[in-house]
Design an enzyme around this catalytic site. Structure first.
Site, PDB file in Angstrom:
ATOM      1  CG  HIS A 164      -1.615   1.187   1.582  1.00  0.00           C
ATOM      2  ND1 HIS A 164      -2.985   1.204   1.715  1.00  0.00           N
ATOM      3  CD2 HIS A 164      -1.221   2.462   1.805  1.00  0.00           C
ATOM      4  CE1 HIS A 164      -3.390   2.437   2.003  1.00  0.00           C
ATOM      5  NE2 HIS A 164      -2.335   3.219   2.066  1.00  0.00           N
ATOM      6  CG  ASN A 194      -5.993   6.037   1.579  1.00  0.00           C
ATOM      7  OD1 ASN A 194      -5.573   6.695   0.628  1.00  0.00           O
ATOM      8  ND2 ASN A 194      -5.244   5.713   2.609  1.00  0.00           N
ATOM      9  CG  ASP A 220      -9.144  -1.452  -0.816  1.00  0.00           C
ATOM     10  OD1 ASP A 220      -9.133  -2.105   0.252  1.00  0.00           O
ATOM     11  OD2 ASP A 220      -8.681  -0.301  -0.893  1.00  0.00           O
TER      12      ASP A 220
HETATM   13  O1  DOR Z   1     -10.197   2.695   1.697  1.00  0.00           O
HETATM   14  C1  DOR Z   1      -9.472   1.998   2.381  1.00  0.00           C
HETATM   15  N1  DOR Z   1      -9.967   1.218   3.360  1.00  0.00           N
HETATM   16  N2  DOR Z   1      -8.169   2.026   2.162  1.00  0.00           N
HETATM   17  C2  DOR Z   1      -7.299   1.418   2.971  1.00  0.00           C
HETATM   18  O2  DOR Z   1      -6.132   1.496   2.716  1.00  0.00           O
HETATM   19  C3  DOR Z   1      -7.752   0.697   4.162  1.00  0.00           C
HETATM   20  C4  DOR Z   1      -9.137   0.250   4.001  1.00  0.00           C
HETATM   21  C5  DOR Z   1      -9.759  -0.187   5.293  1.00  0.00           C
HETATM   22  O3  DOR Z   1      -9.151  -1.001   5.986  1.00  0.00           O
HETATM   23  O4  DOR Z   1     -10.854   0.269   5.611  1.00  0.00           O
HETATM   24 ZN    ZN Z   2      -4.734  -0.193   0.898  1.00  0.00          ZN
END
Ligand code: DOR
Ligand code: ZN
Length: 402
Positions: free
Chosen positions: A163, A261, A288
Site C-alpha cells: 500500500h 483510500n 479493496d
Molecule cells: O479505503 C481503504 N480502506 N483504504 C485502505 O487502505 C484501508 C481500508 C480499510 O481497511 O478500511
Molecule cells: Zn490499501
C-alpha cells in the site's frame, strides 16, 4: 448429457468443471443458452475484519458476500486486531477461517510488527500460512525497513504487496487534491503521496530482486512508473479497483460513500488506468472490499473512515462499464479477475465456478448484500448480470432462491 450453457472456463479446467456441473441435479435448470458459467474469481485485496472488528464484517459474512459476487478465493488484509505478525496472532484468523468460511481464504502476514513500520514481522514463521506480506492500510515510511523486508522476502521466495502512501505528503487530506476539493474547500491527497513510494519500491525491487506487487493504484504517474519498471525487467505487478476505472472526482458528493483510500482521482488518471489495463501494465483488478458500519460511514467526506464495499458487485460493474462498452473484451476481464491474480499469488482454481444470467438488467441494491458493509458509490446503478449460483470446491455455497 450435452453442455448447452455458455462455458467460459480456461482450457485446462474445462473437463473437471464440466463434469462437476453435470453431476449436480440442482444445476440442471441452468444448462441452456440463457446462462453463462464462469471460473471462480480471485480477489487479492479484501478486508474481512476478523479478528478485531467483527461489527464491520466477519469471515462468515465476508465469505458469503464473496460467493454472492462470484469469488471463490480471496486474500485477507492484515489490518486486524491482533495484526498477524506472528504465527500465534495469525492462528486466531486461521481458526475462524477453518470454522466459518465457505470459500478459499488466503490471509496476508504483515510486513512489520503490529503494522507499525518499525520492525519486521516474523516472516519466516508466517511463510507457510500466508499468501504474501503486506502492511495494507498504511504505507511503509522507512526505506530501510522496506529494503530489509524485500531482502527477507527474496530469501523466502515470497511476494511483498505494498500500500503506497507517503505520510509526509498527506497534510490531513481525505479526497483527491483536485477540482472538487478546491471548489468545496476540502483538504486534498496529492497524487505524489502514492507514486513517490511506488518509485522508491521499484528501485528497491530492482536492487534486491524481490517479487513486488502494488495495491490499488489510482494515478496516471503510478501507471507510467510501473510500465517503465516492467520494461526495465523489474519483477513488479499491480492491481487497481473497479471504482478507479469507472468513477472519478467529477462524481463526488458530500457523502462518505465517496471516500476511500486512495481517493477517486481526476478523469485523466482514470483514462490512464484504463490504458494501463489495455496494455497489460495493470495485471489484475481487486476490490479493496473495505466494510464499515453505516453509522461510521454517515459522517461525510471529512469524518467518515476510508473504505467502500465492492465484492458483491464488481463483476457486474466491470462487465457493464468495460465489456459492454467495448473498452475491453470478456476474455480480458477473465484474465484480470481470474487468471492473472491466481498466477501471481499462486492460488489454484479447483471446482470453482459461478453461473450467471448476463442478459438481466438490474439495479445494484445494497440491501441485498450479504456483507455487513452496505456503503458503496455504485448503489443504485444500473448493471447487467445476475448470479444464480456459486460453487466452491464442488460445494454450492450461494444459490439465488428467487
Ligand atoms: O479505503 C481503504 N480502506 N483504504 C485502505 O487502505 C484501508 C481500508 C480499510 O481497511 O478500511
Ligand atoms: Zn490499501
Amino acid at each position: 448429457m450435452d453442455l448447452k450453457a455458455n462455458f467460459c472456463i480456461p482450457k485446462e479446467y474445462q473437463e473437471a468443471i464440466f463434469l462437476d456441473f453435470l453431476k449436480k441435479d440442482k444445476l440442471k435448470q441452468f444448462n441452456n443458452q440463457n446462462y453463462t458459467i464462469l471460473p471462480g474469481f480471485c480477489d487479492v485485496h479484501v478486508h474481512f475484519r476478523e479478528p478485531g472488528f467483527s461489527y464491520k464484517e466477519t469471515i462468515f459474512t465476508g465469505a458469503k458476500a464473496a460467493a454472492h459476487g462470484g469469488y471463490s478465493a480471496v486474500c485477507t488484509m492484515p489490518n486486524l486486531k491482533p495484526v498477524p505478525d506472528s504465527y500465534e496472532n495469525l492462528k486466531i484468523q486461521l481458526d475462524i477461517i477453518n470454522r466459518d468460511s465457505c470459500i478459499n481464504i488466503y490471509p496476508y502476514g504483515s510486513i512489520s510488527v503490529d503494522e507499525k513500520g518499525k520492525n519486521l514481522s516474523n516472516m519466516e514463521e508466517l511463510k507457510p500460512y500466508v499468501c504474501a506480506f503486506s502492511d495494507d492500510g498504511c504505507g511503509l515510511q522507512e526505506t530501510s525497513l522496506m529494503k530489509e523486508a524485500m531482502e527477507k522476502a527474496k530469501e523466502l521466495d515470497m511476494l511483498i504487496v505494498a500500500h503506497c502512501e507517503d505520510n509526509s505528503l498527506l497534510k490531513g487530506g481525505y479526497i483527491h487534491d483536485g477540482e472538487y476539493a478546491r471548489k468545496h474547500n476540502h483538504l486534498g491527497i496529492c497524487s505524489k503521496s502514492e507514486y513517490i513510494q511506488i518509485e522508491r519500491d521499484c528501485n528497491l525491487a530492482k536492487v534486491t530482486g524481490a517479487k513486488y506487487h502494488v495495491c490499488h493504484i489510482s494515478t496516471k504517474e503510478s501507471v507510467d512508473i510501473i510500465r517503465n519498471a516492467k520494461k526495465d525487467g523489474i519483477n513488479v505487478t499491480c492491481e487497481t479497483a473497479p471504482h478507479y476505472l469507472i468513477l472519478d472526482e467529477s462524481f463526488l458528493q458530500e457523502d462518505g460513500k465517496w471516500k476511500m483510500n486512495p481517493p477517486l482521482r481526476s478523469s485523466e488518471d482514470r483514462e490512464a488506468l484504463i490504458e494501463g489495463i489495455i496494455d497489460g501494465t495493470i495485471d489484475m483488478i481487486a476490490t479493496d472490499h473495505a466494510p464499515h458500519s453505516i453509522e461510521e460511514k454517515s459522517k461525510g467526506l471529512k469524518s467518515s473512515p476510508f473504505g467502500i464495499v465492492g465484492i458483491e458487485n464488481s463483476f457486474q460493474v466491470l462487465y457493464t462499464y468495460l465489456v459492454k462498452t467495448n473498452i475491453i473484451s470478456f476474455e480480458k476481464l477473465m484474465e484480470l479477475l481470474v487468471v492473472n491474480p491466481r498466477k501471481r499469488f499462486n492460488i489454484p482454481l479447483g471446482k470453482d465456478y459461478s453461473i450467471w444470467d448476463l442478459n438481466v438488467n438490474t439495479i445494484i441494491d445494497s440491501n441485498s448484500f450479504l456483507s455487513k458493509g452496505k456503503i458503496t458509490p455504485f448503489d443504485g446503478m444500473k448493471v447487467f448480470g445476475e448470479i444464480e449460483t456459486m460453487v466452491v470446491n464442488s460445494n454450492i455455497c450461494y444459490f439465488n432462491e428467487k
